[in-house]
Design an enzyme around this catalytic site. Structure first.
Site, PDB file in Angstrom:
ATOM      1  N   ASN A   1     -14.866  30.279   2.312  1.00 48.63           N
ATOM      2  CA  ASN A   1     -16.200  30.160   2.918  1.00 48.63           C
ATOM      3  C   ASN A   1     -17.060  31.398   2.690  1.00 48.63           C
ATOM      4  O   ASN A   1     -18.216  31.448   3.126  1.00 48.63           O
ATOM      5  CB  ASN A   1     -16.102  29.838   4.412  1.00 48.63           C
ATOM      6  CG  ASN A   1     -15.524  30.977   5.240  1.00 48.63           C
ATOM      7  OD1 ASN A   1     -15.256  32.079   4.735  1.00 48.63           O
ATOM      8  ND2 ASN A   1     -15.308  30.717   6.521  1.00 48.63           N
TER       9      ASN A   1
ATOM     10  N   ALA B   1      -6.599  32.004   3.729  1.00 48.57           N
ATOM     11  CA  ALA B   1      -7.851  32.060   4.480  1.00 48.57           C
ATOM     12  C   ALA B   1      -7.558  32.208   5.971  1.00 48.57           C
ATOM     13  O   ALA B   1      -6.821  31.410   6.548  1.00 48.57           O
ATOM     14  CB  ALA B   1      -8.672  30.797   4.232  1.00 48.57           C
TER      15      ALA B   1
ATOM     16  N   TYR C   1      -4.359  37.214  17.433  1.00 51.69           N
ATOM     17  CA  TYR C   1      -4.205  37.062  15.984  1.00 51.69           C
ATOM     18  C   TYR C   1      -2.761  36.692  15.648  1.00 51.69           C
ATOM     19  O   TYR C   1      -2.503  35.701  14.953  1.00 51.69           O
ATOM     20  CB  TYR C   1      -4.606  38.353  15.278  1.00 51.69           C
ATOM     21  CG  TYR C   1      -4.180  38.413  13.832  1.00 51.69           C
ATOM     22  CD1 TYR C   1      -4.602  37.450  12.930  1.00 51.69           C
ATOM     23  CD2 TYR C   1      -3.352  39.439  13.370  1.00 51.69           C
ATOM     24  CE1 TYR C   1      -4.213  37.493  11.598  1.00 51.69           C
ATOM     25  CE2 TYR C   1      -2.961  39.494  12.045  1.00 51.69           C
ATOM     26  CZ  TYR C   1      -3.389  38.520  11.159  1.00 51.69           C
ATOM     27  OH  TYR C   1      -2.995  38.563   9.847  1.00 51.69           O
TER      28      TYR C   1
END
Length: 322
Positions: A32, A74, A141
């Site tokens: 993206n 990603a 995360y």
């Protein structure tokens, strides 16, 4: 082999693409461009500018690309930001990966290599960390990456989708063609180099009272080219089974102060720094055992000396500023 690389315009992804192309593979990229760069995409490699959260576009494009395997790099990956905005991390890293996996199932793509992280371990009970160590993330995360790891087992069970999980320790360094470039840098080595040249702020050392040899955090730095090579080593294994591996250089790791000293030696400059409080979610030490990866795939890091890693990042920084 035809390989789809998500995040292939980013730091690690661009080096993975570089290695795949050099190895004669047919590669396409899905990114993206939120942190990736068009100029990191090699000439002739198709780039599909799509977000993982666009489920319909994911299904359409994965079906159209029809890869033999996917390398999924990603993700959003900044620990302090994940603590401040956990929703962003679960949406992008977990929901985005669900969309990718569902697209793979629809397109009958049966192999995926997933970029995970040492952050799944949290505060380790012993070092070096093996793959059998307890997983207990201390930040969203790491939790989001662990959630994906667990999802992969169930997708394999339901859809015979084989996976390779690579738990990266600190990716660092550069190749001649690709290195780190972010609008907001968070990785230690480029921050140290920017501080040395004056192009960045003085380095902040987050915590000087950790239970380590000099009071600063210890990390295991693995060269980005060695990470990329590991992805290629893992492809043949997925013909037989799924597996999870650590990727680091092992040894005792390096403290923040030791990284500063290496940068000063490489550059001949002084690194200005300030001492700051600990950051939420940071473990004191993360050092890998990569013996399983070496034993089962023949992978062996070729750039495992800190000064050489720092020197490659330094050469990339000078070249990119020309």
């Amino acid at each position: 082999m035809k390989v789809l690389v998500t995040g292939g315009a980013g730091y690690i992804g661009s080096v993975v693409v570089e290695k795949l192309v050099d190895g004669g593979h047919d590669v396409e990229i899905l990114d993206n461009l939120s942190t990736g760069h068009r100029e990191a995409v090699p000439e002739g490699v198709p780039l599909h500018v799509i977000d993982l959260l666009d489920r319909d576009a994911m299904i359409t494009n994965v079906r159209g690309i029809a890869p033999d395997a996917v390398m999924h790099l990603a993700a959003v990956a900044v620990v302090p930001e994940s603590v401040a905005d956990p929703g962003k991390y679960f949406r992008q890293n977990v929901t985005g990966t669900i969309n990718l996996l569902d697209a793979m199932v629809e397109a009958k793509v049966g192999k995926i290599i997933f970029s995970s992280t040492a952050a799944v371990y949290g505060e380790p009970e012993e070092l070096p960390i093996t793959e059998e160590a307890k997983v207990d993330p201390t930040n969203p995360y790491g939790e989001s990456k662990l959630a994906v790891e667990r999802m992969l087992r169930w997708y394999e069970n339901a859809h015979d989708l084989r996976y390779g999980v690579l738990r990266y320790f600190n990716a660092s360094g550069a190749t001649e063609r690709n290195g780190e470039r972010r609008e907001e840098e968070t990785h230690l080595i480029p921050l140290v180099l920017a501080a040395a040249t004056g192009s960045g702020e003085p380095l902040s050392i987050f915590g000087t009272d950790w239970d380590t040899r000099d009071g600063t955090c210890i990390r295991d730095y693995v060269h980005v080219e060695d990470l990329a090579t590991a992805h290629l080593k893992l492809i043949p294994l997925l013909d037989r089974r799924s597996a999870t591996y650590n990727l680091g250089c092992g040894g005792e790791g390096y403290t923040v102060r030791e990284v500063i000293a290496a940068a000063e030696k490489v550059t001949g400059m002084t690194v200005p720094f300030v001492e700051a409080p600990r950051r939420p979610g940071d473990p004191a030490a993360l050092v890998a055992s990569s013996e399983k990866m070496k034993r089962e795939t023949g992978w062996e890091p070729q750039h495992d000396e800190l000064e050489k890693i720092v020197a490659s990042a330094w050469e990339w920084m000078k070249k990119s500023e020309e």
